[in-house]
Design a protein around this motif. Sequence first.
Motif, PDB file in Angstrom:
ATOM      1  N   ASP A  67      -7.937  67.492  70.028  1.00  0.00           N
ATOM      2  CA  ASP A  67      -8.044  66.945  71.381  1.00  0.00           C
ATOM      3  C   ASP A  67      -9.529  66.980  71.764  1.00  0.00           C
ATOM      4  O   ASP A  67     -10.341  67.541  71.036  1.00  0.00           O
ATOM      5  CB  ASP A  67      -7.227  67.818  72.357  1.00  0.00           C
ATOM      6  CG  ASP A  67      -6.814  67.043  73.601  1.00  0.00           C
ATOM      7  OD1 ASP A  67      -7.455  66.012  73.900  1.00  0.00           O
ATOM      8  OD2 ASP A  67      -5.863  67.468  74.271  1.00  0.00           O
ATOM      9  N   ASP A  68      -9.860  66.415  72.938  1.00  0.00           N
ATOM     10  CA  ASP A  68     -11.243  66.469  73.388  1.00  0.00           C
ATOM     11  C   ASP A  68     -11.629  67.883  73.808  1.00  0.00           C
ATOM     12  O   ASP A  68     -10.785  68.648  74.280  1.00  0.00           O
ATOM     13  CB  ASP A  68     -11.450  65.512  74.574  1.00  0.00           C
ATOM     14  CG  ASP A  68     -11.644  64.077  74.104  1.00  0.00           C
ATOM     15  OD1 ASP A  68     -12.201  63.893  73.007  1.00  0.00           O
ATOM     16  OD2 ASP A  68     -11.223  63.161  74.829  1.00  0.00           O
ATOM     17  N   PHE A  94     -11.164  63.068  66.565  1.00  0.00           N
ATOM     18  CA  PHE A  94     -11.608  64.061  67.547  1.00  0.00           C
ATOM     19  C   PHE A  94     -12.857  64.815  67.087  1.00  0.00           C
ATOM     20  O   PHE A  94     -13.608  65.304  67.923  1.00  0.00           O
ATOM     21  CB  PHE A  94     -10.464  65.009  67.921  1.00  0.00           C
ATOM     22  CG  PHE A  94      -9.501  64.376  68.876  1.00  0.00           C
ATOM     23  CD1 PHE A  94      -9.907  64.042  70.164  1.00  0.00           C
ATOM     24  CD2 PHE A  94      -8.212  64.054  68.485  1.00  0.00           C
ATOM     25  CE1 PHE A  94      -9.047  63.418  71.056  1.00  0.00           C
ATOM     26  CE2 PHE A  94      -7.338  63.433  69.371  1.00  0.00           C
ATOM     27  CZ  PHE A  94      -7.756  63.115  70.657  1.00  0.00           C
ATOM     28  N   GLU A  95     -13.086  64.862  65.793  1.00  0.00           N
ATOM     29  CA  GLU A  95     -14.337  65.467  65.313  1.00  0.00           C
ATOM     30  C   GLU A  95     -15.526  64.610  65.765  1.00  0.00           C
ATOM     31  O   GLU A  95     -16.539  65.130  66.232  1.00  0.00           O
ATOM     32  CB  GLU A  95     -14.326  65.577  63.782  1.00  0.00           C
ATOM     33  CG  GLU A  95     -15.609  66.181  63.232  1.00  0.00           C
ATOM     34  CD  GLU A  95     -15.667  66.152  61.705  1.00  0.00           C
ATOM     35  OE1 GLU A  95     -14.743  66.674  61.077  1.00  0.00           O
ATOM     36  OE2 GLU A  95     -16.642  65.597  61.172  1.00  0.00           O
ATOM     37  N   GLU A  96     -15.361  63.298  65.641  1.00  0.00           N
ATOM     38  CA  GLU A  96     -16.428  62.392  66.050  1.00  0.00           C
ATOM     39  C   GLU A  96     -16.747  62.561  67.548  1.00  0.00           C
ATOM     40  O   GLU A  96     -17.905  62.645  67.951  1.00  0.00           O
ATOM     41  CB  GLU A  96     -15.987  60.959  65.771  1.00  0.00           C
ATOM     42  CG  GLU A  96     -17.114  59.996  65.554  1.00  0.00           C
ATOM     43  CD  GLU A  96     -16.566  58.629  65.148  1.00  0.00           C
ATOM     44  OE1 GLU A  96     -16.671  57.725  65.973  1.00  0.00           O
ATOM     45  OE2 GLU A  96     -15.994  58.495  64.036  1.00  0.00           O
ATOM     46  N   ARG A  97     -15.684  62.639  68.340  1.00  0.00           N
ATOM     47  CA  ARG A  97     -15.876  62.802  69.782  1.00  0.00           C
ATOM     48  C   ARG A  97     -16.462  64.181  70.110  1.00  0.00           C
ATOM     49  O   ARG A  97     -17.287  64.316  71.021  1.00  0.00           O
ATOM     50  CB  ARG A  97     -14.551  62.576  70.525  1.00  0.00           C
ATOM     51  CG  ARG A  97     -14.124  61.105  70.470  1.00  0.00           C
ATOM     52  CD  ARG A  97     -12.725  60.919  70.989  1.00  0.00           C
ATOM     53  NE  ARG A  97     -12.543  61.157  72.411  1.00  0.00           N
ATOM     54  CZ  ARG A  97     -12.768  60.247  73.372  1.00  0.00           C
ATOM     55  NH1 ARG A  97     -13.216  59.048  73.057  1.00  0.00           N
ATOM     56  NH2 ARG A  97     -12.548  60.553  74.627  1.00  0.00           N
ATOM     57  N   GLU A 100     -20.107  63.979  69.531  1.00  0.00           N
ATOM     58  CA  GLU A 100     -20.778  63.266  70.636  1.00  0.00           C
ATOM     59  C   GLU A 100     -21.009  64.228  71.808  1.00  0.00           C
ATOM     60  O   GLU A 100     -22.083  64.258  72.403  1.00  0.00           O
ATOM     61  CB  GLU A 100     -19.898  62.106  71.135  1.00  0.00           C
ATOM     62  CG  GLU A 100     -19.860  60.904  70.219  1.00  0.00           C
ATOM     63  CD  GLU A 100     -18.753  59.905  70.601  1.00  0.00           C
ATOM     64  OE1 GLU A 100     -18.512  58.991  69.802  1.00  0.00           O
ATOM     65  OE2 GLU A 100     -18.129  60.051  71.687  1.00  0.00           O
ATOM     66  N   ASP A 101     -19.979  65.025  72.129  1.00  0.00           N
ATOM     67  CA  ASP A 101     -20.111  65.980  73.232  1.00  0.00           C
ATOM     68  C   ASP A 101     -21.188  67.021  72.934  1.00  0.00           C
ATOM     69  O   ASP A 101     -21.970  67.391  73.808  1.00  0.00           O
ATOM     70  CB  ASP A 101     -18.774  66.705  73.487  1.00  0.00           C
ATOM     71  CG  ASP A 101     -17.694  65.771  74.027  1.00  0.00           C
ATOM     72  OD1 ASP A 101     -18.049  64.673  74.514  1.00  0.00           O
ATOM     73  OD2 ASP A 101     -16.503  66.138  73.957  1.00  0.00           O
ATOM     74  N   MET A 102     -21.222  67.499  71.692  1.00  0.00           N
ATOM     75  CA  MET A 102     -22.197  68.525  71.335  1.00  0.00           C
ATOM     76  C   MET A 102     -23.625  67.967  71.382  1.00  0.00           C
ATOM     77  O   MET A 102     -24.548  68.652  71.785  1.00  0.00           O
ATOM     78  CB  MET A 102     -21.895  69.118  69.944  1.00  0.00           C
ATOM     79  CG  MET A 102     -20.564  69.856  69.845  1.00  0.00           C
ATOM     80  SD  MET A 102     -20.374  71.242  71.015  1.00  0.00           S
ATOM     81  CE  MET A 102     -19.266  70.521  72.238  1.00  0.00           C
ATOM     82  N   SER A 103     -23.773  66.691  70.989  1.00  0.00           N
ATOM     83  CA  SER A 103     -25.093  66.050  71.108  1.00  0.00           C
ATOM     84  C   SER A 103     -25.486  65.945  72.564  1.00  0.00           C
ATOM     85  O   SER A 103     -26.630  66.225  72.937  1.00  0.00           O
ATOM     86  CB  SER A 103     -25.076  64.639  70.524  1.00  0.00           C
ATOM     87  OG  SER A 103     -24.897  64.682  69.156  1.00  0.00           O
TER      88      SER A 103
END
Length: 477
Positions: free
Chosen positions: A35-36, A93-96, A99-102
């Motif tokens: 999940d996100d 969800f890994e990709e998302r 993105e959040d961590m960046s």
Amino acid sequence: MAIKVYNTLSRQIEDFVPMNGNDVKMFVCGQTVYDDAHIGHAKVYINFDVIASWLRKSGFNLKYVQNITDVEDKIIARAAESGTTPEELARHFEERFMEDMSALNVKRNVDAYMRSSDYIDPVRQQIQLLIDNGYAYVLDGDVYYDVARFADYTKLSGMKLDELVRHRIEPKEGKRNQYDFALWKASKPGEPSWSIKLIIGGKEREFSGRPGWHIEDTAMTYSVFGPQYDVHGGALELLFPHHSNEIAQAEAAFGKKPFVKYWMHVGVLTVNGVKMSKSLKNFIRIRDVLEEYDAEVLRLLFSMSHYRKEVDFTPDLLSSSKKQLNDMYSSLSVLSHAAESEESQGVVEKIVKEMSAGFGEAMDYDFNTPEAMSHLISGLNSIKKAIKDGTPITSAEKGAALSSILGMGSVIGIFSRESYKKGLSSEEKDLIAAREKLRKNGDYIQSDRMRDELENRYGISIEDTQYGTVWYHRDLI
Ligand SMILES: [Zn+2]
């Protein structure tokens, strides 16, 4: 001054002395990608990013890794619900997550994110060692850890063995003890599955299935760090059973104690006083917050309380952090645009020296960011006041002050926006000059009207001093 750190294992503040000279190996439990990511995750990764930054700034040679759990029950269940495969769901969800961590700028200190599916063979090796050493047993197609065999099982959590039963979530007929946990799980049809060979009682047997959650991390850390390392971090709720199980696995498999020298746990995050959950509809995703607020606001918010403390997240906390950050940026703006003189008495230099010493001392004592921030905030206020009071500052003094303040900000992960450097357009300059003339002529009604106009139409805040006008852009973040 040496760094001190609170170690959950000893429940004490200890001197931070890595196992091998200046090298620090640090692992933080990462994300299960089903999940996100929510703001509770943001707190953990921001807290450890600040800790990593301070270790690096203090001269340690840090290697910091995190896992990505891409094989796990929750992923399988969610994939079945949404009609996709576990692998597709995990990659999505890994990709998302990345993105959040960046966006939070926490990837800057992480040397590697490792997927658990890439470490199946180290998992097999570790299970084999546990079987050989008498700590694991086979039950149908599963392999379980025999908790009663490991004497130090409750050392990290401080719980009693009979208390553990209440926490067990792996019911299975035939387990030796209720608190035994799975090292390997047989897969049901349609679930992700790997085939491994284990030698049991001298005979090779094939096991088709997937790793238990806990062994993914110790298999990974053995691969990158070996049997022992310096720092293991994570959210407080992972202390038991996850981290207790990690110790049991690694120490029983490799025969080395301690598996990890310093255990560090981050305090829980609640929302308006309650734990986040989907059913309560108080589940706040990182990306939702970042739609409205700069990531630096979140970074400041989580640094205004100690990493071990609980944070109760409220909308007010976000808006007050934004205001606080904006105030700090306005001081940076005033400093960077201050008129330079040929000589000075070193007033700003002295403020910066004291602020920097206080900041460092606080960070050295168990990464006390709220204390460090109070030095940074009061130092910036003193600098703004000194400049408004007409205190002379040389160009070199200004440059050194800015570089020192930005350095402290970088540890926390703030002050990376360049808005404070923004100057004035010629029109804005003319308006400010015209207003100063009105003031000199005693036309306060007109000059107040122009001040309001500068504030409301141009977003420029004006403060009058006997040495002239100090201005800064009102919205810097
Ligand atoms: Zn973990």
